[in-house]
Motif scaffolding. Sequence first.
Motif, PDB file in Angstrom:
ATOM      1  N   GLU A 286     -16.364  11.134  48.101  1.00  0.00           N
ATOM      2  CA  GLU A 286     -14.993  11.601  47.889  1.00  0.00           C
ATOM      3  C   GLU A 286     -14.959  13.121  47.727  1.00  0.00           C
ATOM      4  O   GLU A 286     -14.068  13.793  48.256  1.00  0.00           O
ATOM      5  CB  GLU A 286     -14.423  10.918  46.649  1.00  0.00           C
ATOM      6  N   LEU A 287     -15.939  13.656  46.979  1.00  0.00           N
ATOM      7  CA  LEU A 287     -15.956  15.104  46.762  1.00  0.00           C
ATOM      8  C   LEU A 287     -16.285  15.846  48.052  1.00  0.00           C
ATOM      9  O   LEU A 287     -15.705  16.910  48.341  1.00  0.00           O
ATOM     10  CB  LEU A 287     -16.983  15.449  45.672  1.00  0.00           C
ATOM     11  N   ARG A 288     -17.209  15.293  48.855  1.00  0.00           N
ATOM     12  CA  ARG A 288     -17.523  15.953  50.136  1.00  0.00           C
ATOM     13  C   ARG A 288     -16.305  15.989  51.031  1.00  0.00           C
ATOM     14  O   ARG A 288     -16.035  16.993  51.705  1.00  0.00           O
ATOM     15  CB  ARG A 288     -18.671  15.237  50.822  1.00  0.00           C
ATOM     16  N   ALA A 289     -15.543  14.902  51.031  1.00  0.00           N
ATOM     17  CA  ALA A 289     -14.332  14.870  51.862  1.00  0.00           C
ATOM     18  C   ALA A 289     -13.305  15.879  51.379  1.00  0.00           C
ATOM     19  O   ALA A 289     -12.667  16.579  52.177  1.00  0.00           O
ATOM     20  CB  ALA A 289     -13.750  13.455  51.834  1.00  0.00           C
ATOM     21  N   ALA A 290     -13.159  15.960  50.046  1.00  0.00           N
ATOM     22  CA  ALA A 290     -12.207  16.919  49.497  1.00  0.00           C
ATOM     23  C   ALA A 290     -12.630  18.341  49.815  1.00  0.00           C
ATOM     24  O   ALA A 290     -11.808  19.206  50.174  1.00  0.00           O
ATOM     25  CB  ALA A 290     -12.092  16.720  47.984  1.00  0.00           C
ATOM     26  N   LEU A 291     -13.920  18.610  49.722  1.00  0.00           N
ATOM     27  CA  LEU A 291     -14.415  19.951  50.011  1.00  0.00           C
ATOM     28  C   LEU A 291     -14.242  20.289  51.489  1.00  0.00           C
ATOM     29  O   LEU A 291     -13.870  21.414  51.846  1.00  0.00           O
ATOM     30  CB  LEU A 291     -15.887  20.054  49.613  1.00  0.00           C
TER      31      LEU A 291
ATOM     32  N   ARG B  81     -18.584  28.926  54.937  1.00  0.00           N
ATOM     33  CA  ARG B  81     -19.368  27.951  55.668  1.00  0.00           C
ATOM     34  C   ARG B  81     -19.372  26.628  54.921  1.00  0.00           C
ATOM     35  O   ARG B  81     -19.423  26.571  53.690  1.00  0.00           O
ATOM     36  CB  ARG B  81     -20.818  28.429  55.840  1.00  0.00           C
ATOM     37  N   ALA B  82     -19.412  25.547  55.668  1.00  0.00           N
ATOM     38  CA  ALA B  82     -19.352  24.215  55.068  1.00  0.00           C
ATOM     39  C   ALA B  82     -20.603  23.888  54.274  1.00  0.00           C
ATOM     40  O   ALA B  82     -20.544  23.134  53.293  1.00  0.00           O
ATOM     41  CB  ALA B  82     -19.135  23.165  56.159  1.00  0.00           C
ATOM     42  N   ASP B  83     -21.759  24.437  54.679  1.00  0.00           N
ATOM     43  CA  ASP B  83     -22.996  24.082  54.004  1.00  0.00           C
ATOM     44  C   ASP B  83     -23.329  25.015  52.833  1.00  0.00           C
ATOM     45  O   ASP B  83     -24.397  24.921  52.227  1.00  0.00           O
ATOM     46  CB  ASP B  83     -24.155  24.093  54.995  1.00  0.00           C
TER      47      ASP B  83
ATOM     48  N   PHE C 131     -21.926  25.111  49.960  1.00  0.00           N
ATOM     49  CA  PHE C 131     -21.609  24.605  48.616  1.00  0.00           C
ATOM     50  C   PHE C 131     -22.414  23.370  48.232  1.00  0.00           C
ATOM     51  O   PHE C 131     -21.981  22.559  47.427  1.00  0.00           O
ATOM     52  CB  PHE C 131     -20.105  24.302  48.542  1.00  0.00           C
ATOM     53  N   ALA C 132     -23.600  23.219  48.818  1.00  0.00           N
ATOM     54  CA  ALA C 132     -24.472  22.104  48.429  1.00  0.00           C
ATOM     55  C   ALA C 132     -24.819  22.140  46.938  1.00  0.00           C
ATOM     56  O   ALA C 132     -24.833  21.082  46.270  1.00  0.00           O
ATOM     57  CB  ALA C 132     -25.742  22.115  49.277  1.00  0.00           C
ATOM     58  N   PRO C 133     -25.106  23.309  46.335  1.00  0.00           N
ATOM     59  CA  PRO C 133     -25.371  23.322  44.880  1.00  0.00           C
ATOM     60  C   PRO C 133     -24.185  22.811  44.060  1.00  0.00           C
ATOM     61  O   PRO C 133     -24.374  22.173  43.025  1.00  0.00           O
ATOM     62  CB  PRO C 133     -25.664  24.797  44.589  1.00  0.00           C
ATOM     63  N   PHE C 134     -22.962  23.100  44.515  1.00  0.00           N
ATOM     64  CA  PHE C 134     -21.766  22.620  43.814  1.00  0.00           C
ATOM     65  C   PHE C 134     -21.719  21.096  43.833  1.00  0.00           C
ATOM     66  O   PHE C 134     -21.485  20.453  42.788  1.00  0.00           O
ATOM     67  CB  PHE C 134     -20.531  23.225  44.483  1.00  0.00           C
ATOM     68  N   LEU C 135     -21.955  20.499  45.000  1.00  0.00           N
ATOM     69  CA  LEU C 135     -21.941  19.039  45.099  1.00  0.00           C
ATOM     70  C   LEU C 135     -23.016  18.426  44.188  1.00  0.00           C
ATOM     71  O   LEU C 135     -22.785  17.403  43.528  1.00  0.00           O
ATOM     72  CB  LEU C 135     -22.174  18.618  46.545  1.00  0.00           C
ATOM     73  N   ARG C 136     -24.165  19.081  44.143  1.00  0.00           N
ATOM     74  CA  ARG C 136     -25.268  18.570  43.337  1.00  0.00           C
ATOM     75  C   ARG C 136     -24.937  18.633  41.836  1.00  0.00           C
ATOM     76  O   ARG C 136     -25.193  17.702  41.086  1.00  0.00           O
ATOM     77  CB  ARG C 136     -26.527  19.374  43.655  1.00  0.00           C
ATOM     78  N   ASP C 137     -24.334  19.749  41.394  1.00  0.00           N
ATOM     79  CA  ASP C 137     -24.026  19.913  39.969  1.00  0.00           C
ATOM     80  C   ASP C 137     -22.944  18.932  39.519  1.00  0.00           C
ATOM     81  O   ASP C 137     -23.008  18.379  38.418  1.00  0.00           O
ATOM     82  CB  ASP C 137     -23.559  21.345  39.687  1.00  0.00           C
TER      83      ASP C 137
END
Length: 774
Positions: free
Chosen positions: A529-534, A544-546, A548-554
């Motif tokens: 859900e968060l990836r879709a929202a982002l 760039r789409a990639d 914010f991987a640290p944000f998704l992880r946190d």
Amino acid sequence: MSPARRTVLALLWLAALLVAGWLVGQRLELSGDLRRFMPEPRTPAQALLVDELGDGPGARLLLVSLSGAAPDALAAQSRALAAALADDPGFEFVANGGEAGLDAVPDALRPYRYLLSPRLDGQALDAAYLGEQLDERLQDLGSPMAALVEPLLPADPTLEMLAVAEAWQPKAAPRRLHGVWFDAAGSEALLLLQTRAAGFDPSAQQRAYDAVHEAFAAVAGDSGARLRMAGPGAFSVEIGGRTAREAQWIGTVDTIGLVLLLFVAYRSWRAPLLGVLPLATAGLAGLGAVAVGFEAVHGITVAFGFTLIGVVQDYPIHFLSQQRAGISPRDNVRALWPALVTGVVATCIAYLTFLFSGVDGLRQLAVFTISALAAAALATRFGLPPLVDPAPRDLAGSAFLQGLWARIQRLPRPRWSLLLLAAACLAVIASARGPFWENDLSRLTPVPADGMALDARLREELGAPDVRYVLVLRRADADAALAAAEALQPRLDALVAEGALGGYDSAARYLPSVATQRARQQSLPAPAELRAALAGALADSPFRADAFAPFLRDVERARTAAPLRPADLAGTPLAATVGGLLLQGADGATALVSLSGLADVGAVARAADDAGGELLDMKAASESLVAEYRGRVLAALAVATLLLAATVWIALRAPGRVLRVLLPMALTTLVVLAVLRGSGVELNLFHLVALILAAGLGLDYALFFEHAGDRRADQVRTLHAVLVCSLMTLLVFSLLALSSIPVLRAIGSTVAVGVLSNFVLALLVSRHHARDPA
């Protein structure tokens, strides 16, 4: 033994004392913790008072004011000073109103920012919100904030860490000018510091105090700016310095007076050396005993213990005054021993009762006193005889002393007049205005009025916690206490809005309850859900789409992690802050809510009652603790009085002799109380302890006049000894009575009056009529 050999032995004794003093000094650890002079608390309020006095946040605050330069210069100095102190491990909190930085949030807690921040409580982490936040970050990157924001973007595009840091800023903050705190007039830059060490750790507070001044000197340069500090730690350092300065000049004058008086009294340069040896031995014995028997020795114990010079000095002086040709020093001291040992035992018994008072400071005082008195007596009995000239001039042949004693002998022995004196003293004591006892601990503080005024003003400007009132929430465990503090926050916010309260602080501001953290976890979106929202937020974004991987992880880590508890804060700067506001024990946990700008005590008390808590008046708690303490001391004194009378009875075994010894001491106690109460003085603990010392002096004077018997020569020698003793003691305690330190002033004034009264009454009551003319 030749005079030269006696001198060498005396100097060797002195050298041994210097070595012993160095060894004792290596082991001795001084403490300024006033809690050592408080009884074991019996109520929750008293227990909280004792804890807060040393370890509470209020006891560790330093309030800082910068003035004397232009506002923009002061603001720059405030920022530089805060930056320098933020790196000092002696401080756990440094605030000056500047923009909240990431250093406010420890690294270990940053992944938990979504559980600690209240900003998302009413806002979903969806595409619309993320889009708004990314648009704001674009604007930030084109602003002066770019250097701060850019490193955060991959892990924290919503800047939740800054939101947490801002939420942890003081609630009742002062006005901001040039980006930092200023007073209402805009002429003083303000900072709020919290030391890591307890308020009554004098060494650590001294280091913190010095660190502030050194850092300010580096940033102020020649700008003419001035720094002022207030708060318990700053006051303790300044008081310690003033006490040391006063002790130095009083000690210097005392030493000079002692040397001159002994030189004049005995017309010998050896007399000061011989008189000092038992005193120094006594002091070292007392220090050594408390250093071995206690983890840390309170400064009050040491300071008061050394005032025992008033009693200890009597032993060598009586010995020296009685020495003359025709009697060996050993026979002389042996003849004096019954009176000397009676005085020592009786005084030790008075202090022995303090061992059972339940107060650590009084136990220390008892150990110091008993050890010192015993050492001085033994040093006089066995150490001095080999060092004394066996055939000095006989003081009984002094024309001045003979004439003085003849005039004293012509004085009528008082009988009914003593009863009238006692009645007059009782009348003065009973009719004196004002409270008999001083229960306010703040009245014992030597902080000057301008220092107290500065502290009150800075506390009001900075919104620092009120030192009198604290709101208390007791629950079964830490989480329940946090939940109770959270539930109370809306009510307190309303009181702040109404003006009844300036601000508040609680552990729940920094660490939410488990229930709140779990509710925030449930509001966080799942990974898909968060990836879709982002992705939706990034659709029209230059990011760039990639990235914010640290944000998704946190976010996922925060969503699935176990809720933070107080124990998880260990090793972070937040541990001390939360620990000071959340007290945990075997019987439960207590959440403290510190208050500032309290204008309506009744309204806050009602809010506390409605929340199942209590608004504690720390002043009332301290007064009840002082009253309980005084009760214990008075009980100890009552037992000591009975034991002292029994000791004198066993030694003298005659009602008339016992009465002549005890009556001056008893009447002097009434005289001292009448003088103090007639002067409007409210009595405190230190007056009581000083009364014991005055009683010990009176007992010594009376015992030696009684011991002199009816031989005129012995009486004249005893008069000489008591004159020297009383003059020396009067000098010591008169200087203490002039001190600006209330504790020393109380002791000095009490004993000085007692010395005069004891001397006069012992002469009138305890002397014998002379049997022969010479």
